[in-house]
Design an enzyme around this catalytic site. Structure first.
Site, PDB file in Angstrom:
ATOM      1  N   PHE A 291      -3.227   2.913   8.974  1.00  0.00           N
ATOM      2  CA  PHE A 291      -3.853   1.733   9.324  1.00  0.00           C
ATOM      3  C   PHE A 291      -2.473   0.817   9.053  1.00  0.00           C
ATOM      4  CE2 PHE A 291      -2.667   0.451   4.680  1.00  0.00           C
ATOM      5  CZ  PHE A 291      -2.170   1.472   4.396  1.00  0.00           C
ATOM      6  N   GLY A 292      -2.865  -0.622   9.015  1.00  0.00           N
ATOM      7  CA  GLY A 292      -1.712  -1.631   8.838  1.00  0.00           C
ATOM      8  C   GLY A 292      -0.759  -1.886  10.030  1.00  0.00           C
TER       9      GLY A 292
ATOM     10  N   LYS B 174       1.985  11.897   6.555  1.00  0.00           N
ATOM     11  CA  LYS B 174       2.522  10.644   6.215  1.00  0.00           C
ATOM     12  C   LYS B 174       2.345  10.553   4.598  1.00  0.00           C
ATOM     13  CE  LYS B 174       1.215   5.857   5.753  1.00  0.00           C
ATOM     14  NZ  LYS B 174       0.208   4.950   5.828  1.00  0.00           N
TER      15      LYS B 174
ATOM     16  N   HIS C  19       6.301   5.368   1.438  1.00  0.00           N
ATOM     17  CA  HIS C  19       6.536   4.577   0.139  1.00  0.00           C
ATOM     18  C   HIS C  19       5.563   4.907  -1.111  1.00  0.00           C
ATOM     19  CE1 HIS C  19       3.908   2.706   3.046  1.00  0.00           C
ATOM     20  NE2 HIS C  19       3.425   1.770   1.929  1.00  0.00           N
ATOM     21  N   ARG C  20       4.228   5.067  -0.748  1.00  0.00           N
ATOM     22  CA  ARG C  20       3.143   5.279  -1.916  1.00  0.00           C
ATOM     23  C   ARG C  20       3.427   6.551  -2.511  1.00  0.00           C
ATOM     24  NH1 ARG C  20      -0.240   3.926   1.238  1.00  0.00           N
ATOM     25  NH2 ARG C  20       0.210   1.525   0.784  1.00  0.00           N
TER      26      ARG C  20
ATOM     27  N   ASP D  20       1.149   0.995  10.676  1.00  0.00           N
ATOM     28  CA  ASP D  20       1.470   2.353  10.913  1.00  0.00           C
ATOM     29  C   ASP D  20       1.912   2.404  12.452  1.00  0.00           C
ATOM     30  OD1 ASP D  20       1.467   3.100   8.512  1.00  0.00           O
ATOM     31  OD2 ASP D  20      -0.523   4.003   8.539  1.00  0.00           O
TER      32      ASP D  20
ATOM     33  N   ASP E 165       1.009  -2.582  -5.346  1.00  0.00           N
ATOM     34  CA  ASP E 165       0.983  -3.370  -4.400  1.00  0.00           C
ATOM     35  C   ASP E 165       2.159  -3.123  -3.302  1.00  0.00           C
ATOM     36  OD1 ASP E 165      -0.075  -5.769  -2.909  1.00  0.00           O
ATOM     37  OD2 ASP E 165       1.670  -7.132  -3.672  1.00  0.00           O
ATOM     38  N   SER E 166       1.693  -3.156  -2.024  1.00  0.00           N
ATOM     39  CA  SER E 166       2.716  -2.741  -1.031  1.00  0.00           C
ATOM     40  C   SER E 166       2.693  -3.600   0.060  1.00  0.00           C
ATOM     41  CB  SER E 166       2.115  -1.297  -0.622  1.00  0.00           C
ATOM     42  OG  SER E 166       0.940  -1.453  -0.295  1.00  0.00           O
TER      43      SER E 166
HETATM   44  P1  IMP Z   1      -2.089  -3.496  -0.296  1.00  0.00           P
HETATM   45  O1  IMP Z   1      -1.144  -2.825  -1.147  1.00  0.00           O
HETATM   46  O2  IMP Z   1      -3.405  -2.570  -0.125  1.00  0.00           O
HETATM   47  O3  IMP Z   1      -2.521  -4.868  -0.567  1.00  0.00           O
HETATM   48  O4  IMP Z   1      -1.603  -3.494   1.457  1.00  0.00           O
HETATM   49  C1  IMP Z   1      -1.063  -4.764   1.889  1.00  0.00           C
HETATM   50  C2  IMP Z   1      -0.736  -4.650   3.180  1.00  0.00           C
HETATM   51  O5  IMP Z   1       0.535  -3.984   3.491  1.00  0.00           O
HETATM   52  C3  IMP Z   1      -2.010  -3.879   4.149  1.00  0.00           C
HETATM   53  O6  IMP Z   1      -2.975  -4.461   4.279  1.00  0.00           O
HETATM   54  C4  IMP Z   1      -0.802  -3.283   5.269  1.00  0.00           C
HETATM   55  O7  IMP Z   1      -0.868  -4.346   6.325  1.00  0.00           O
HETATM   56  C5  IMP Z   1       0.314  -3.329   4.823  1.00  0.00           C
HETATM   57  N1  IMP Z   1       0.871  -1.892   4.239  1.00  0.00           N
HETATM   58  C6  IMP Z   1       0.939  -1.382   3.054  1.00  0.00           C
HETATM   59  N2  IMP Z   1       1.249   0.097   3.169  1.00  0.00           N
HETATM   60  C7  IMP Z   1       0.875   0.305   4.187  1.00  0.00           C
HETATM   61  C8  IMP Z   1       1.072   1.477   5.041  1.00  0.00           C
HETATM   62  O8  IMP Z   1       1.135   2.583   4.435  1.00  0.00           O
HETATM   63  N3  IMP Z   1       1.117   1.747   6.341  1.00  0.00           N
HETATM   64  C9  IMP Z   1       0.743   0.404   7.129  1.00  0.00           C
HETATM   65  N4  IMP Z   1       0.596  -0.818   6.669  1.00  0.00           N
HETATM   66  C10 IMP Z   1       0.852  -0.826   5.132  1.00  0.00           C
END
Ligand code: IMP
Length: 200
Positions: free
Chosen positions: A155-156, A178, A183-184, A158, A72-73
């Protein structure tokens, strides 16, 4: 041979984790789309990334053999009391687009400069087996939220996140770059260092 199931339907995450674990000839990486059993859909209602990752990994591991990995992030800002946090994907509203989420964050930070725009991306990874938690790993990268979106990749959040020590946003970097510093990547690096003890 040990099977590791990645508890996600997200193709990018699966690809990234597969690439990272390719040196281990005794690990077979599977995703939810590769198995016949369909574990129950898990509601991500935790207050922390860790709670959500643990819940996903532990519950899924009750339904499959071998190891299960869940993550989860999200983005965290101290100035906003930790928001968007576990609600990063649905910050603006349920099923919000990335553009809506970015717009909401930029609006909240409109009158803020310098350190007030500090933010971190957090990725929490949990490894579980047979309904039992094995280990947790966390990767964190600090940076700043820009005033405007820049870049087309990723995405998100970024386009509005510049990691410390760089001038480019994550969206201006190649995916390969990236994925080396994110973080991942940091959480997966820890997983790689510790996973050997759980493999037959
Ligand atoms: P999940 O871990 O896929 O549930 O990610 C949750 C949300 O956190 C994503 O939809 C993004 O909005 C944001 N997020 C997590 N990791 C990233 C990233 O590496 N770049 C940009 N947004 C991120």
């Amino acid at each position: 041979m040990t099977n590791i199931l990645i508890a996600t339907h997200n193709l990018n995450k699966r690809k990234e984790i597969k690439t990272l674990l390719k040196d281990f000839s005794n690990i077979k990486v599977l995703s939810l789309d590769d198995i016949k059993i369909d574990p129950p859909r898990i509601v991500e209602d935790g207050k922390t990334f860790r709670q959500n990752a643990v819940k996903k990994a532990v519950i899924t591991s009750q339904f499959v053999d071998g190891l299960v990995l869940a993550d989860d992030s999200g983005l965290v800002l101290d100035i906003l009391g930790g928001k968007p946090g576990v609600r990063s994907a649905r910050f603006a509203r349920k099923h919000a687009t990335d553009i809506e989420n970015n717009k909401k964050l930029l609006k909240l930070l409109e009158k803020m400069d310098g350190e007030k725009r500090a933010a971190k991306f957090v990725c929490h990874i949990t490894l579980a087996t047979k309904g039992k938690l094995l280990e947790n790993f966390e990767g964190v990268i600090w940076g700043m939220i820009t005033k405007k979106g820049r870049g087309q990749n990723g995405f998100g959040y970024d386009p509005i996140f510049v990691p410390d020590g760089y001038n480019k946003t994550f969206a201006q970097m190649t995916a390969a770059y990236k994925n080396k510093i994110s973080h991942r990547a940091l959480a997966l690096k820890q997983l790689k260092e510790h996973i050997q003890k759980y493999i037959n």
